[in-house]
Write a protein that holds these residues in place. Sequence first.
Motif, PDB file in Angstrom:
ATOM      1  N   TRP A 176       0.796  -1.218   0.000  1.00 45.52           N
ATOM      2  CA  TRP A 176       0.000   0.000   0.000  1.00 45.52           C
ATOM      3  C   TRP A 176       0.835   1.277   0.000  1.00 45.52           C
ATOM      4  CZ3 TRP A 176       1.469   2.552   4.226  1.00 45.52           C
ATOM      5  CH2 TRP A 176       1.633   1.892   5.455  1.00 45.52           C
ATOM      6  N   ARG A 178       2.476   2.280  -2.229  1.00 47.20           N
ATOM      7  CA  ARG A 178       2.409   2.833  -3.586  1.00 47.20           C
ATOM      8  C   ARG A 178       1.020   3.368  -3.922  1.00 47.20           C
ATOM      9  NH1 ARG A 178       6.326  -1.839  -6.065  1.00 47.20           N
ATOM     10  NH2 ARG A 178       8.285  -0.825  -5.485  1.00 47.20           N
ATOM     11  N   ALA A 179       0.069   3.216  -2.987  1.00 43.25           N
ATOM     12  CA  ALA A 179      -1.246   3.820  -3.183  1.00 43.25           C
ATOM     13  C   ALA A 179      -1.114   5.335  -3.131  1.00 43.25           C
ATOM     14  CB  ALA A 179      -2.213   3.331  -2.114  1.00 43.25           C
ATOM     15  N   ARG A 180      -1.934   6.020  -3.890  1.00 38.16           N
ATOM     16  CA  ARG A 180      -1.799   7.477  -4.033  1.00 38.16           C
ATOM     17  C   ARG A 180      -2.923   8.197  -3.294  1.00 38.16           C
ATOM     18  NH1 ARG A 180       1.906   8.816  -7.654  1.00 38.16           N
ATOM     19  NH2 ARG A 180       0.948  10.803  -8.263  1.00 38.16           N
ATOM     20  N   SER A 216       2.065   9.164  -3.656  1.00 37.38           N
ATOM     21  CA  SER A 216       2.010   7.858  -2.999  1.00 37.38           C
ATOM     22  C   SER A 216       2.562   7.987  -1.587  1.00 37.38           C
ATOM     23  CB  SER A 216       2.816   6.826  -3.783  1.00 37.38           C
ATOM     24  OG  SER A 216       4.211   7.095  -3.658  1.00 37.38           O
ATOM     25  N   TYR A 217       2.244   7.034  -0.732  1.00 36.51           N
ATOM     26  CA  TYR A 217       2.778   7.055   0.628  1.00 36.51           C
ATOM     27  C   TYR A 217       4.295   6.935   0.607  1.00 36.51           C
ATOM     28  CZ  TYR A 217      -2.074   6.564   1.990  1.00 36.51           C
ATOM     29  OH  TYR A 217      -3.423   6.780   2.152  1.00 36.51           O
ATOM     30  N   ASP A 270      -5.987   3.676  -3.786  1.00 37.00           N
ATOM     31  CA  ASP A 270      -5.773   5.001  -4.354  1.00 37.00           C
ATOM     32  C   ASP A 270      -6.977   5.847  -3.983  1.00 37.00           C
ATOM     33  OD1 ASP A 270      -3.319   4.528  -5.658  1.00 37.00           O
ATOM     34  OD2 ASP A 270      -4.328   3.615  -7.370  1.00 37.00           O
TER      35      ASP A 270
END
Length: 484
Positions: A176, A178-180, A216-217, A270
Amino acid sequence: MSRQAGLNLVFGASGYIGGHLVPRLLAAGKPVRAAARDAASLDRNGWEEVERVSADALEPETLDPVLAGVDTAYYLVHSMSAGKDFARLDLECAKNFAAAAERAGIRRIVYLGGLIPSGADSEHLVSRKETGDRLRAGAVPVTEIRAGIIVGPGSAAFEVIRDLVNALPAMVTPRWVRARTPPVALDNLLEYLVRIPEHESAAGRIFDAAGPEVLSYEELMREFGEIVGRQPLIVPVPVLTPMLSSYWLGLVTTVPTPVARALIGGLAYDIEADPEPLRRLVPQKLLSYREAVTAAMEAERLNAVAGRWTEGALMYRNYRHDYAFYAKRASGSAVTSASPESAWDVLTAIGGRNRYYALDFLWTLRELADWFVGGSGFNRGRRNTRELRIGDTVDSWQVIGLEPGRRLTLLFGMKAPGAGVLEFEIEPHEEGARITATAYWHPRGALGLLYWYPLAPFHRLIFDRMTDAIGRRAAAGEAAPATT
């Protein structure tokens, strides 16, 4: 009670957003009534002109008096810290509040919710949405502002980022990262909250609040690292589930565990926002993420001298931004048949030749370790054998909080990879008193965590024994031996 022109009720004023919104409303020249479960928690510098009241949304009978005469009510409460039952409690609170607002005939409710990603099944995010729905089920028009990560000192999501970057030079993370998400600066969010009630067209509408970037995180952590001079190695792996991630965060961050666990479920998506309607209605300069982080650190610096002890105040973190905002905690308590006054007399004679009433050899070992590394160590003593006042030194501690008969707060003065506070509380209990001791530890990165965890099991033992000894002395009518 007649309606005061423009009276704003901040319901949940002791919370993170509420604590920042009250002074912002005052600066805008708006009259404010602040409500919390315990009005005493609202005694802060600069709030003298604020009407401070006690109310609990789970106790409907407490709501009518605080809503009387109100024009706009900011609803800022949530129950994440309550653990697994928080979603049900949130709905019950919202239902009670909406009904009371209708009875009071207030003009508007402003609710701060969360951005909801498509397909989200996180209990935390679903609860925030359902809370808004429950408020809207009442007759009072509701304006809901939804925000994602709020960038400001004390914001749970922001503090997770700060803790991870400061504590871990390398980290294995869930996918996660890479979640935006579109972070929003605390200053920008507060401006939206202050100004949105001025617009009648906002009644009954939902708005998304977001900053000018979607990151992203992983990018949030890397950019924070650049600002503070760190370059963390981040390795996303697929095996860290939300449950495992919550346990992992519980180890390496100081954000309260129930809050961290509630946040985790929403980090796997996202998050999209449609911020243009709110931007058109309330135009302002939006801070970039980098600018928001810089502003957060500057806000900490400017508020370094706190009017009263608060957990994350910079002065109690040795004026270091790399010390965790939230604290690790350990407590112990005991009940005594003595009166609170008798227990207070014994407690406030602590230190010096009286020592700490129990397990003094452990305190001596810690003083020896401090002396060995050049600290204050064996500098024992105090100004007066009985009396304490703010600023007094008690051995290697400093008195930073003193509410006679109720609370004594001491700042840790020995050398260590972090900053600490020890607080004693005395409360009436049946025919006697309950004495509680709580340690708060703000770790400095990984060393601060490694210092805390081996000692944590001993704290409960020490504080249980210490408070029990204080209670037994007080019950026996023994004043602590006078020192010279």
